[in-house]
Design a protein around this motif. Sequence first.
Motif, PDB file in Angstrom:
ATOM      1  N   ASP A 279      -7.007  -0.665  -3.195  1.00  0.00           N
ATOM      2  CA  ASP A 279      -6.765  -0.922  -4.609  1.00  0.00           C
ATOM      3  C   ASP A 279      -6.895   0.322  -5.483  1.00  0.00           C
ATOM      4  O   ASP A 279      -6.667   0.250  -6.689  1.00  0.00           O
ATOM      5  CB  ASP A 279      -7.712  -2.013  -5.124  1.00  0.00           C
ATOM      6  CG  ASP A 279      -7.428  -3.351  -4.449  1.00  0.00           C
ATOM      7  OD1 ASP A 279      -6.252  -3.686  -4.269  1.00  0.00           O
ATOM      8  OD2 ASP A 279      -8.391  -4.049  -4.093  1.00  0.00           O
TER       9      ASP A 279
ATOM     10  N   PRO B  33      -5.785   3.475  -7.315  1.00  0.00           N
ATOM     11  CA  PRO B  33      -4.465   3.953  -7.764  1.00  0.00           C
ATOM     12  C   PRO B  33      -4.253   5.443  -7.457  1.00  0.00           C
ATOM     13  O   PRO B  33      -4.349   6.293  -8.326  1.00  0.00           O
ATOM     14  CB  PRO B  33      -4.488   3.671  -9.264  1.00  0.00           C
ATOM     15  CG  PRO B  33      -5.932   3.782  -9.637  1.00  0.00           C
ATOM     16  CD  PRO B  33      -6.687   3.261  -8.443  1.00  0.00           C
TER      17      PRO B  33
ATOM     18  N   GLY C 236       7.434  -3.668 -12.459  1.00  0.00           N
ATOM     19  CA  GLY C 236       6.422  -3.828 -13.501  1.00  0.00           C
ATOM     20  C   GLY C 236       6.898  -4.750 -14.607  1.00  0.00           C
ATOM     21  O   GLY C 236       6.152  -5.598 -15.088  1.00  0.00           O
TER      22      GLY C 236
ATOM     23  N   ILE D 164       4.040  -6.178 -10.020  1.00  0.00           N
ATOM     24  CA  ILE D 164       2.925  -5.241  -9.904  1.00  0.00           C
ATOM     25  C   ILE D 164       2.665  -4.629 -11.270  1.00  0.00           C
ATOM     26  O   ILE D 164       3.587  -4.435 -12.057  1.00  0.00           O
ATOM     27  CB  ILE D 164       3.179  -4.128  -8.863  1.00  0.00           C
ATOM     28  CG1 ILE D 164       4.451  -3.348  -9.173  1.00  0.00           C
ATOM     29  CG2 ILE D 164       3.213  -4.691  -7.455  1.00  0.00           C
ATOM     30  CD1 ILE D 164       4.695  -2.170  -8.237  1.00  0.00           C
ATOM     31  N   THR D 165       1.417  -4.373 -11.561  1.00  0.00           N
ATOM     32  CA  THR D 165       1.034  -3.739 -12.818  1.00  0.00           C
ATOM     33  C   THR D 165       0.272  -2.467 -12.479  1.00  0.00           C
ATOM     34  O   THR D 165      -0.900  -2.523 -12.101  1.00  0.00           O
ATOM     35  CB  THR D 165       0.143  -4.672 -13.667  1.00  0.00           C
ATOM     36  OG1 THR D 165       0.841  -5.899 -13.883  1.00  0.00           O
ATOM     37  CG2 THR D 165      -0.196  -4.034 -15.003  1.00  0.00           C
ATOM     38  N   PRO D 166       0.951  -1.330 -12.574  1.00  0.00           N
ATOM     39  CA  PRO D 166       0.260  -0.087 -12.235  1.00  0.00           C
ATOM     40  C   PRO D 166      -0.835   0.222 -13.248  1.00  0.00           C
ATOM     41  O   PRO D 166      -0.744  -0.169 -14.412  1.00  0.00           O
ATOM     42  CB  PRO D 166       1.373   0.962 -12.292  1.00  0.00           C
ATOM     43  CG  PRO D 166       2.393   0.382 -13.208  1.00  0.00           C
ATOM     44  CD  PRO D 166       2.312  -1.106 -13.030  1.00  0.00           C
TER      45      PRO D 166
ATOM     46  N   TYR E  84      -0.188   4.011  -8.733  1.00  0.00           N
ATOM     47  CA  TYR E  84      -0.038   2.865  -7.833  1.00  0.00           C
ATOM     48  C   TYR E  84      -1.023   2.939  -6.672  1.00  0.00           C
ATOM     49  O   TYR E  84      -1.326   4.009  -6.165  1.00  0.00           O
ATOM     50  CB  TYR E  84       1.389   2.823  -7.275  1.00  0.00           C
ATOM     51  CG  TYR E  84       2.423   2.618  -8.341  1.00  0.00           C
ATOM     52  CD1 TYR E  84       2.837   1.350  -8.712  1.00  0.00           C
ATOM     53  CD2 TYR E  84       2.984   3.705  -9.015  1.00  0.00           C
ATOM     54  CE1 TYR E  84       3.776   1.155  -9.717  1.00  0.00           C
ATOM     55  CE2 TYR E  84       3.921   3.525 -10.016  1.00  0.00           C
ATOM     56  CZ  TYR E  84       4.313   2.254 -10.356  1.00  0.00           C
ATOM     57  OH  TYR E  84       5.232   2.071 -11.350  1.00  0.00           O
ATOM     58  N   SER E  85      -1.462   1.774  -6.228  1.00  0.00           N
ATOM     59  CA  SER E  85      -2.367   1.679  -5.080  1.00  0.00           C
ATOM     60  C   SER E  85      -1.543   1.411  -3.814  1.00  0.00           C
ATOM     61  O   SER E  85      -0.362   1.055  -3.881  1.00  0.00           O
ATOM     62  CB  SER E  85      -3.364   0.539  -5.286  1.00  0.00           C
ATOM     63  OG  SER E  85      -2.694  -0.712  -5.243  1.00  0.00           O
TER      64      SER E  85
ATOM     65  N   TYR F 184      -1.979  -1.106  -1.885  1.00  0.00           N
ATOM     66  CA  TYR F 184      -1.661  -2.539  -1.940  1.00  0.00           C
ATOM     67  C   TYR F 184      -0.383  -2.766  -2.747  1.00  0.00           C
ATOM     68  O   TYR F 184       0.514  -3.497  -2.324  1.00  0.00           O
ATOM     69  CB  TYR F 184      -2.833  -3.317  -2.542  1.00  0.00           C
ATOM     70  CG  TYR F 184      -2.532  -4.780  -2.754  1.00  0.00           C
ATOM     71  CD1 TYR F 184      -2.468  -5.652  -1.672  1.00  0.00           C
ATOM     72  CD2 TYR F 184      -2.310  -5.281  -4.025  1.00  0.00           C
ATOM     73  CE1 TYR F 184      -2.173  -6.992  -1.864  1.00  0.00           C
ATOM     74  CE2 TYR F 184      -2.018  -6.625  -4.218  1.00  0.00           C
ATOM     75  CZ  TYR F 184      -1.956  -7.476  -3.132  1.00  0.00           C
ATOM     76  OH  TYR F 184      -1.655  -8.803  -3.323  1.00  0.00           O
ATOM     77  N   GLN F 185      -0.272  -2.113  -3.894  1.00  0.00           N
ATOM     78  CA  GLN F 185       0.919  -2.260  -4.722  1.00  0.00           C
ATOM     79  C   GLN F 185       2.155  -1.695  -4.027  1.00  0.00           C
ATOM     80  O   GLN F 185       3.248  -2.248  -4.161  1.00  0.00           O
ATOM     81  CB  GLN F 185       0.713  -1.577  -6.071  1.00  0.00           C
ATOM     82  CG  GLN F 185      -0.279  -2.306  -6.947  1.00  0.00           C
ATOM     83  CD  GLN F 185      -0.637  -1.530  -8.195  1.00  0.00           C
ATOM     84  OE1 GLN F 185      -0.750  -0.299  -8.163  1.00  0.00           O
ATOM     85  NE2 GLN F 185      -0.825  -2.243  -9.291  1.00  0.00           N
TER      86      GLN F 185
ATOM     87  N   ILE G 120       3.493  -4.299  -1.670  1.00  0.00           N
ATOM     88  CA  ILE G 120       4.243  -5.328  -2.398  1.00  0.00           C
ATOM     89  C   ILE G 120       5.620  -4.788  -2.790  1.00  0.00           C
ATOM     90  O   ILE G 120       6.638  -5.465  -2.632  1.00  0.00           O
ATOM     91  CB  ILE G 120       3.462  -5.789  -3.644  1.00  0.00           C
ATOM     92  CG1 ILE G 120       2.206  -6.547  -3.210  1.00  0.00           C
ATOM     93  CG2 ILE G 120       4.335  -6.670  -4.545  1.00  0.00           C
ATOM     94  CD1 ILE G 120       1.262  -6.851  -4.350  1.00  0.00           C
TER      95      ILE G 120
ATOM     96  N   CYS H  74      11.053 -10.904  -6.651  1.00  0.00           N
ATOM     97  CA  CYS H  74       9.697 -10.965  -7.211  1.00  0.00           C
ATOM     98  C   CYS H  74       9.137 -12.375  -7.111  1.00  0.00           C
ATOM     99  O   CYS H  74       7.972 -12.559  -6.736  1.00  0.00           O
ATOM    100  CB  CYS H  74       9.700 -10.473  -8.659  1.00  0.00           C
ATOM    101  SG  CYS H  74      10.047  -8.706  -8.818  1.00  0.00           S
TER     102      CYS H  74
END
Length: 112
Positions: free
Chosen positions: A14, A16, A38, A43-45, A55-56, A58-59, A62, A80
């Motif tokens: 997680d 970033p 976004g 995803i929400t950076p 970004y992580s 995990y993101q 996705i 999405c």
Amino acid sequence: MTAEASLGRLEDDDYPAYTMGRAAAILGTTPGFLRALGEARLITPLRSEGGHRRYSRYQLRIAARARELVDQGTPIEAACRIIILEDQLEEARRINEELRRSTTETRDGTDA
């Protein structure tokens, strides 16, 4: 921050760690694609102190799934939604398994 603490953060799914440019390069896509994810709220950076998207891992996973669906011809909005539904299904399965295990333990008297 110590080197050990920094390494621990990089191993965190997680954290970033990736800039938009680096994330796009890893995924083989454009920054615009990441912005679209976004905007679709998939995803929400997080934002750096300077306001740049980060970004992580995990993101990125996705986003990679979204790219896979889009590459197969699925519109980005539908991709999405599919990913959100897949995530909800996985969570429901996890909860069902926990409940099943709990019920079995109680019935067998192992949770008394």
